[in-house]
Design a protein around this motif. Sequence first.
Motif, short mmCIF file in Angstrom:
data_model
loop_
_atom_site.label_atom_id
_atom_site.label_comp_id
_atom_site.label_asym_id
_atom_site.label_seq_id
_atom_site.Cartn_x
_atom_site.Cartn_y
_atom_site.Cartn_z
N GLU A 1 -13.01 41.71 16.37
CA GLU A 1 -13.67 40.50 16.85
C GLU A 1 -13.21 39.26 16.07
N VAL A 2 -11.91 39.20 15.79
CA VAL A 2 -11.31 38.03 15.16
C VAL A 2 -10.96 37.06 16.27
N THR A 3 -11.32 35.79 16.11
CA THR A 3 -11.20 34.82 17.21
C THR A 3 -9.85 34.12 17.31
N LYS A 4 -9.00 34.22 16.30
CA LYS A 4 -7.70 33.55 16.40
C LYS A 4 -6.61 34.44 15.81
N PRO A 5 -5.40 34.35 16.35
CA PRO A 5 -4.29 35.13 15.79
C PRO A 5 -3.99 34.68 14.36
N GLN A 6 -3.77 35.63 13.47
CA GLN A 6 -3.46 35.31 12.08
C GLN A 6 -2.84 36.51 11.39
N ARG A 7 -2.10 36.25 10.33
CA ARG A 7 -1.55 37.33 9.51
C ARG A 7 -2.65 37.87 8.63
N VAL A 8 -2.61 39.17 8.37
CA VAL A 8 -3.62 39.82 7.52
C VAL A 8 -2.93 40.74 6.53
N ARG A 9 -3.64 41.09 5.49
CA ARG A 9 -3.18 42.12 4.54
C ARG A 9 -3.92 43.39 4.88
N VAL A 10 -3.21 44.52 4.82
CA VAL A 10 -3.80 45.80 5.18
C VAL A 10 -3.66 46.77 4.02
N ILE A 11 -4.75 47.44 3.68
CA ILE A 11 -4.73 48.50 2.68
C ILE A 11 -5.09 49.79 3.41
N VAL A 12 -4.25 50.81 3.32
CA VAL A 12 -4.50 52.07 4.01
C VAL A 12 -4.87 53.12 2.98
N LEU A 13 -6.02 53.75 3.16
CA LEU A 13 -6.47 54.82 2.28
C LEU A 13 -6.32 56.14 3.02
N LEU A 14 -5.48 57.02 2.51
CA LEU A 14 -5.26 58.32 3.13
C LEU A 14 -6.01 59.39 2.35
N SER A 15 -6.77 60.21 3.06
CA SER A 15 -7.49 61.28 2.38
C SER A 15 -6.58 62.48 2.18
N GLU A 16 -6.88 63.24 1.16
CA GLU A 16 -6.15 64.49 0.93
C GLU A 16 -6.63 65.49 1.98
N GLU A 17 -5.85 66.53 2.26
CA GLU A 17 -6.21 67.49 3.30
C GLU A 17 -7.55 68.17 3.05
N ASP A 18 -7.90 68.44 1.79
CA ASP A 18 -9.14 69.15 1.49
C ASP A 18 -10.30 68.19 1.20
N GLU A 19 -10.08 66.91 1.33
CA GLU A 19 -11.10 65.90 1.04
C GLU A 19 -11.88 65.57 2.31
N ILE A 20 -13.21 65.51 2.21
CA ILE A 20 -14.05 65.13 3.34
C ILE A 20 -14.13 63.61 3.40
N GLU A 21 -13.95 63.06 4.59
CA GLU A 21 -14.05 61.63 4.77
C GLU A 21 -15.48 61.19 4.47
N PRO A 22 -15.68 60.14 3.69
CA PRO A 22 -17.03 59.72 3.33
C PRO A 22 -17.86 59.25 4.51
#
Length: 55
Positions: A23-44
């Motif tokens: 729901e961002v109202t205007k086009p803009q550049r953003v910074r993205v941080i991706v958090l990858l879970s380990e295979e045996d880790e349960i997503e919070p």
Amino acid sequence: MKAIETTATINENGELTLDKSLEVTKPQRVRVIVLLSEEDEIEPDETPTEIVRAC
């Protein structure tokens, strides 16, 4: 700077698809941080099925 936390899926081409609109109202550049879970880790933010069924 404003932070928005959401979930997404990375496809086989490495492209990120958000689960819902930001729901961002205007086009803009953003910074993205991706958090990858380990295979045996349960997503919070994912409640195990057993707990959901018990409720």
